[in-house]
Design a protein around this motif. Structure first.
Motif, PDB file in Angstrom:
ATOM      1  N   THR A  32     -55.581  56.962  62.165  1.00 35.87           N
ATOM      2  CA  THR A  32     -55.546  55.541  61.811  1.00 35.87           C
ATOM      3  C   THR A  32     -56.712  55.197  60.895  1.00 35.87           C
ATOM      4  OG1 THR A  32     -54.473  54.993  63.912  1.00 35.87           O
ATOM      5  CG2 THR A  32     -55.523  53.188  62.730  1.00 35.87           C
ATOM      6  N   VAL A  33     -57.901  55.643  61.228  1.00 34.73           N
ATOM      7  CA  VAL A  33     -59.081  55.373  60.403  1.00 34.73           C
ATOM      8  C   VAL A  33     -58.919  55.989  59.019  1.00 34.73           C
ATOM      9  CG1 VAL A  33     -61.558  55.850  60.151  1.00 34.73           C
ATOM     10  CG2 VAL A  33     -60.632  55.118  62.356  1.00 34.73           C
ATOM     11  N   ILE A  34     -58.446  57.207  58.972  1.00 27.13           N
ATOM     12  CA  ILE A  34     -58.239  57.880  57.685  1.00 27.13           C
ATOM     13  C   ILE A  34     -57.236  57.102  56.841  1.00 27.13           C
ATOM     14  CG2 ILE A  34     -57.259  59.958  56.613  1.00 27.13           C
ATOM     15  CD1 ILE A  34     -58.523  61.514  59.033  1.00 27.13           C
ATOM     16  N   ARG A  35     -56.152  56.669  57.474  1.00 22.34           N
ATOM     17  CA  ARG A  35     -55.118  55.924  56.740  1.00 22.34           C
ATOM     18  C   ARG A  35     -55.641  54.565  56.272  1.00 22.34           C
ATOM     19  NH1 ARG A  35     -49.493  56.574  56.628  1.00 22.34           N
ATOM     20  NH2 ARG A  35     -50.044  58.759  56.527  1.00 22.34           N
ATOM     21  N   MET A  36     -56.407  53.865  57.130  1.00 28.35           N
ATOM     22  CA  MET A  36     -56.973  52.578  56.734  1.00 28.35           C
ATOM     23  C   MET A  36     -57.927  52.756  55.546  1.00 28.35           C
ATOM     24  SD  MET A  36     -57.561  50.431  60.318  1.00 28.35           S
ATOM     25  CE  MET A  36     -59.268  50.757  60.231  1.00 28.35           C
ATOM     26  N   THR A  37     -58.706  53.805  55.576  1.00 28.37           N
ATOM     27  CA  THR A  37     -59.639  54.084  54.484  1.00 28.37           C
ATOM     28  C   THR A  37     -58.881  54.394  53.199  1.00 28.37           C
ATOM     29  OG1 THR A  37     -61.269  54.912  56.064  1.00 28.37           O
ATOM     30  CG2 THR A  37     -61.563  55.551  53.760  1.00 28.37           C
ATOM     31  N   ALA A  38     -57.863  55.213  53.305  1.00 32.19           N
ATOM     32  CA  ALA A  38     -57.075  55.575  52.124  1.00 32.19           C
ATOM     33  C   ALA A  38     -56.351  54.368  51.539  1.00 32.19           C
ATOM     34  CB  ALA A  38     -56.074  56.669  52.475  1.00 32.19           C
ATOM     35  N   GLU A  39     -55.868  53.502  52.415  1.00 36.53           N
ATOM     36  CA  GLU A  39     -55.131  52.311  51.972  1.00 36.53           C
ATOM     37  C   GLU A  39     -56.064  51.156  51.621  1.00 36.53           C
ATOM     38  OE1 GLU A  39     -51.644  51.828  51.735  1.00 36.53           O
ATOM     39  OE2 GLU A  39     -51.672  54.022  51.847  1.00 36.53           O
ATOM     40  N   ASN A  40     -57.321  51.253  52.043  1.00 33.96           N
ATOM     41  CA  ASN A  40     -58.280  50.158  51.909  1.00 33.96           C
ATOM     42  C   ASN A  40     -57.678  48.866  52.460  1.00 33.96           C
ATOM     43  OD1 ASN A  40     -60.726  48.941  51.316  1.00 33.96           O
ATOM     44  ND2 ASN A  40     -60.134  48.425  49.226  1.00 33.96           N
ATOM     45  N   GLY A  41     -57.049  49.013  53.624  1.00 31.28           N
ATOM     46  CA  GLY A  41     -56.404  47.855  54.231  1.00 31.28           C
ATOM     47  C   GLY A  41     -55.841  48.201  55.589  1.00 31.28           C
ATOM     48  N   GLY A  42     -55.054  47.258  56.095  1.00 29.06           N
ATOM     49  CA  GLY A  42     -54.485  47.428  57.418  1.00 29.06           C
ATOM     50  C   GLY A  42     -55.473  47.066  58.511  1.00 29.06           C
ATOM     51  N   PHE A  43     -56.542  46.370  58.127  1.00 27.77           N
ATOM     52  CA  PHE A  43     -57.540  45.965  59.107  1.00 27.77           C
ATOM     53  C   PHE A  43     -56.942  44.872  59.991  1.00 27.77           C
ATOM     54  CE2 PHE A  43     -60.783  46.857  55.512  1.00 27.77           C
ATOM     55  CZ  PHE A  43     -60.606  48.210  55.671  1.00 27.77           C
ATOM     56  N   ARG A  44     -57.478  44.705  61.175  1.00 29.15           N
ATOM     57  CA  ARG A  44     -56.932  43.735  62.114  1.00 29.15           C
ATOM     58  C   ARG A  44     -57.854  42.558  62.401  1.00 29.15           C
ATOM     59  NH1 ARG A  44     -53.832  47.111  66.802  1.00 29.15           N
ATOM     60  NH2 ARG A  44     -51.901  47.359  65.650  1.00 29.15           N
ATOM     61  N   ASN A  45     -59.130  42.719  62.180  1.00 29.08           N
ATOM     62  CA  ASN A  45     -60.089  41.717  62.631  1.00 29.08           C
ATOM     63  C   ASN A  45     -60.792  41.046  61.458  1.00 29.08           C
ATOM     64  OD1 ASN A  45     -59.783  42.411  65.504  1.00 29.08           O
ATOM     65  ND2 ASN A  45     -60.638  44.362  64.819  1.00 29.08           N
ATOM     66  N   PRO A  46     -60.985  39.729  61.538  1.00 24.31           N
ATOM     67  CA  PRO A  46     -61.658  39.010  60.435  1.00 24.31           C
ATOM     68  C   PRO A  46     -63.039  39.571  60.111  1.00 24.31           C
ATOM     69  CG  PRO A  46     -60.699  37.453  61.985  1.00 24.31           C
ATOM     70  CD  PRO A  46     -60.542  38.821  62.593  1.00 24.31           C
ATOM     71  N   GLU A  47     -63.753  40.043  61.103  1.00 21.97           N
ATOM     72  CA  GLU A  47     -65.097  40.569  60.843  1.00 21.97           C
ATOM     73  C   GLU A  47     -65.061  41.843  59.991  1.00 21.97           C
ATOM     74  OE1 GLU A  47     -63.955  41.925  65.060  1.00 21.97           O
ATOM     75  OE2 GLU A  47     -63.768  40.104  63.873  1.00 21.97           O
ATOM     76  N   ASP A  48     -63.893  42.487  59.913  1.00 21.26           N
ATOM     77  CA  ASP A  48     -63.762  43.676  59.070  1.00 21.26           C
ATOM     78  C   ASP A  48     -63.800  43.325  57.591  1.00 21.26           C
ATOM     79  OD1 ASP A  48     -63.495  45.070  61.436  1.00 21.26           O
ATOM     80  OD2 ASP A  48     -61.308  45.138  61.333  1.00 21.26           O
ATOM     81  N   MET A  49     -63.745  42.030  57.277  1.00 24.51           N
ATOM     82  CA  MET A  49     -63.767  41.553  55.898  1.00 24.51           C
ATOM     83  C   MET A  49     -65.188  41.346  55.371  1.00 24.51           C
ATOM     84  SD  MET A  49     -60.700  41.405  54.883  1.00 24.51           S
ATOM     85  CE  MET A  49     -61.027  40.459  53.428  1.00 24.51           C
ATOM     86  N   LYS A  50     -66.180  41.590  56.197  1.00 21.54           N
ATOM     87  CA  LYS A  50     -67.561  41.430  55.745  1.00 21.54           C
ATOM     88  C   LYS A  50     -67.942  42.582  54.823  1.00 21.54           C
ATOM     89  CE  LYS A  50     -68.984  38.777  59.713  1.00 21.54           C
ATOM     90  NZ  LYS A  50     -69.822  38.676  60.891  1.00 21.54           N
ATOM     91  N   LYS A  51     -68.765  42.261  53.859  1.00 20.98           N
ATOM     92  CA  LYS A  51     -69.221  43.279  52.916  1.00 20.98           C
ATOM     93  C   LYS A  51     -70.187  44.217  53.636  1.00 20.98           C
ATOM     94  CE  LYS A  51     -71.220  43.887  48.377  1.00 20.98           C
ATOM     95  NZ  LYS A  51     -71.710  43.241  47.158  1.00 20.98           N
ATOM     96  N   THR A  52     -69.875  45.501  53.587  1.00 15.49           N
ATOM     97  CA  THR A  52     -70.709  46.537  54.200  1.00 15.49           C
ATOM     98  C   THR A  52     -70.696  47.756  53.289  1.00 15.49           C
ATOM     99  OG1 THR A  52     -68.889  47.562  55.412  1.00 15.49           O
ATOM    100  CG2 THR A  52     -70.048  45.756  56.527  1.00 15.49           C
ATOM    101  N   MET A  53     -71.448  48.765  53.662  1.00 14.93           N
ATOM    102  CA  MET A  53     -71.418  50.009  52.890  1.00 14.93           C
ATOM    103  C   MET A  53     -70.024  50.640  52.945  1.00 14.93           C
ATOM    104  SD  MET A  53     -75.220  51.650  53.633  1.00 14.93           S
ATOM    105  CE  MET A  53     -74.511  53.230  53.814  1.00 14.93           C
ATOM    106  N   ALA A  54     -69.344  50.494  54.085  1.00 16.40           N
ATOM    107  CA  ALA A  54     -68.004  51.062  54.224  1.00 16.40           C
ATOM    108  C   ALA A  54     -66.944  50.203  53.528  1.00 16.40           C
ATOM    109  CB  ALA A  54     -67.653  51.225  55.699  1.00 16.40           C
TER     110      ALA A  54
END
Length: 154
Positions: A32-54
């Motif tokens: 799931t993590v690999i796929r989310m990274t490859a797609e740069n999406g599919g996140f579920r939580n609003p806090e995942d929208m914060k700007k970070t190194m990842a």
């Protein structure tokens, strides 16, 4: 307690199958993590929208449903609905002291059905194919639980 020892070949067969199924289940989280990274999406939580190194360039569409990520999540959910029953039924079945050959057939047969079911689900096969691969594993669980029940009652 002799049944629950790796010196018991039936328990060793169960331990191998159970370990493979646990590893398969945990692998789904990583997939799931690999796929989310490859797609740069599919996140579920609003806090995942914060700007970070990842996530250096967050955007609103990252929270939108993503079929490629959601497919992996559905596969993992299917594992979470099925693997615990196998782990419990298999362990209880070991206590009935079944023949090694039958136990290996059941334990390894279950592993094979789950791996084939994963492949079918991952490659978006129709429900009929997935169901045909799921059914033998379910019947294996029912057989082991039923055998344990009968052994415990008689």
């Amino acid at each position: 307690m002799d049944h629950l020892s790796l010196t018991n070949p039936v328990f060793a067969a169960y331990a191998i199958a159970a370990a493979l199924m646990v590893l398969k289940g945990v692998a789904m989280s990583w997939l799931t993590v690999i796929r989310m990274t490859a797609e740069n999406g599919g996140f579920r939580n609003p806090e995942d929208m914060k700007k970070t190194m990842a996530n250096p360039r967050p955007h609103d569409s990252q929270l939108a449903p993503n079929e490629r990520v959601d497919r992996i999540r559905r596969i993992q959910l299917n594992d979470l609905e099925n693997l615990p029953y196998f782990l419990v039924a298999g362990l209880l079945y070991v206590a009935t002291a079944p023949s090694l050959l039958l136990a290996q057939f059941l334990f390894y047969g279950y592993v094979v059905t789950r791996l084939l079911h994963f492949i079918a689900y991952y490659t978006a096969q129709i429900h009929d194919i997935r169901a045909a691969l799921w059914t033998p594993g379910s019947l294996i669980i029912i057989f082991m639980a039923g055998s344990t029940f009968v052994s415990a009652v008689w």
